[in-house]
Design an enzyme around this catalytic site. Structure first.
Site: not given
Length: 256
Positions: A119-120, A137
């Site tokens: 994520h991200d 992440g």
């Protein structure tokens, strides 16, 4: 060009020049642009934009929920650029609201089989992640970087432009641009000379990078002193500017 066994959500927007193979699932709020080929048994979950001329191989999981205990079902996103090759079994997760809410993949990247983008994360362009490499992440991978097989990158790290990690490297700090690293934890092993040669850099730029490496790693300077020395010695050279930027303002410090 969409196989009869594919399942596509009514809110998905699929360009007429997209190919979708058998048993692929395309979920809500997915948009796929012209020329992209999605082979069979691909799962594109939701809230994902995929640009032009990408090739996605079987069993890739694209746009899945972030693997973060703080995630509670918020609307977050994944954006993929153009001409990427995403091989078998890759997993790419959407963002989280605790960060920017979006995972971003640039263009002309090769993600080999079973690579993971959490994520991200932000991947720029012309990056290669070899089989089973994974980034946690909020990692940023800059243009032209190479992550060899089974490389694992700790969350919040930056991987500099045209850097290289060897097989099985464990990265827990930022990797400066043009640097070659290996080991657990990663340590510098010299310049990424192969990557530099492939760029056909000028002799001036190549020599400037060699000297910058010596200043940072071989002459026992403190980091700020090394930055000041490189900055004063090399002006108006794009490659040393990239190198300096990659070792400045680091939150996790650099491999050293």
């Amino acid at each position: 060009m969409i196989h009869s066994s594919a399942q596509i959500h009514s809110s998905a927007e699929i360009d007429e020049n997209v190919t979708v193979g058998p048993y692929t699932f395309i979920g809500p709020k997915v948009k796929i642009s012209s020329g992209t080929v999605i082979e069979g048994n691909v799962f594109i979950h939701k809230n994902t934009f995929i640009g032009n001329d990408n090739l996605i191989y079987p069993f890739a999981s694209i746009g899945g929920d972030p693997q973060d205990l703080k995630y509670k079902g918020e609307e977050t996103y994944l954006e993929i650029g153009n001409k990427n090759e995403i091989r078998e079994g890759c997993t790419i997760n959407r963002g989280t609201i605790q960060e920017e809410g979006k995972t971003i993949i640039g263009s002309n990247n090769l993600l080999m089989a079973y690579t993971h983008v959490a994520h991200d994360c932000i991947l720029e362009d012309d990056i290669v992640m070899t089989n089973n490499a994974g980034i946690a992440g909020v990692v940023k991978v800059f243009r032209g970087a190479r992550l060899s097989g089974f490389t694992q990158v700790h969350q919040f790290c930056n991987i500099g432009s045209f850097s290289f990690s060897a097989l099985g490297t464990i990265i827990t700090k930022d990797v400066p641009a043009y640097i070659r690293v290996s080991g657990n934890p990663a340590i510098p092993r010299g310049l990424n000379t192969v990557g530099i040669q492939r760029q056909n850099l000028s002799k001036e730029s190549t020599e400037a990078l060699k000297e910058s490496y010596k200043i940072l790693y071989l002459r026992k300077y403190k980091l700020n002193d090394a930055i000041n020395e490189i900055t004063s010695k090399f002006k108006n050279i794009e490659e040393t500017d990239i190198f300096i930027k990659s070792i400045s303002n680091t939150d996790r410090s650099i491999v050293r």
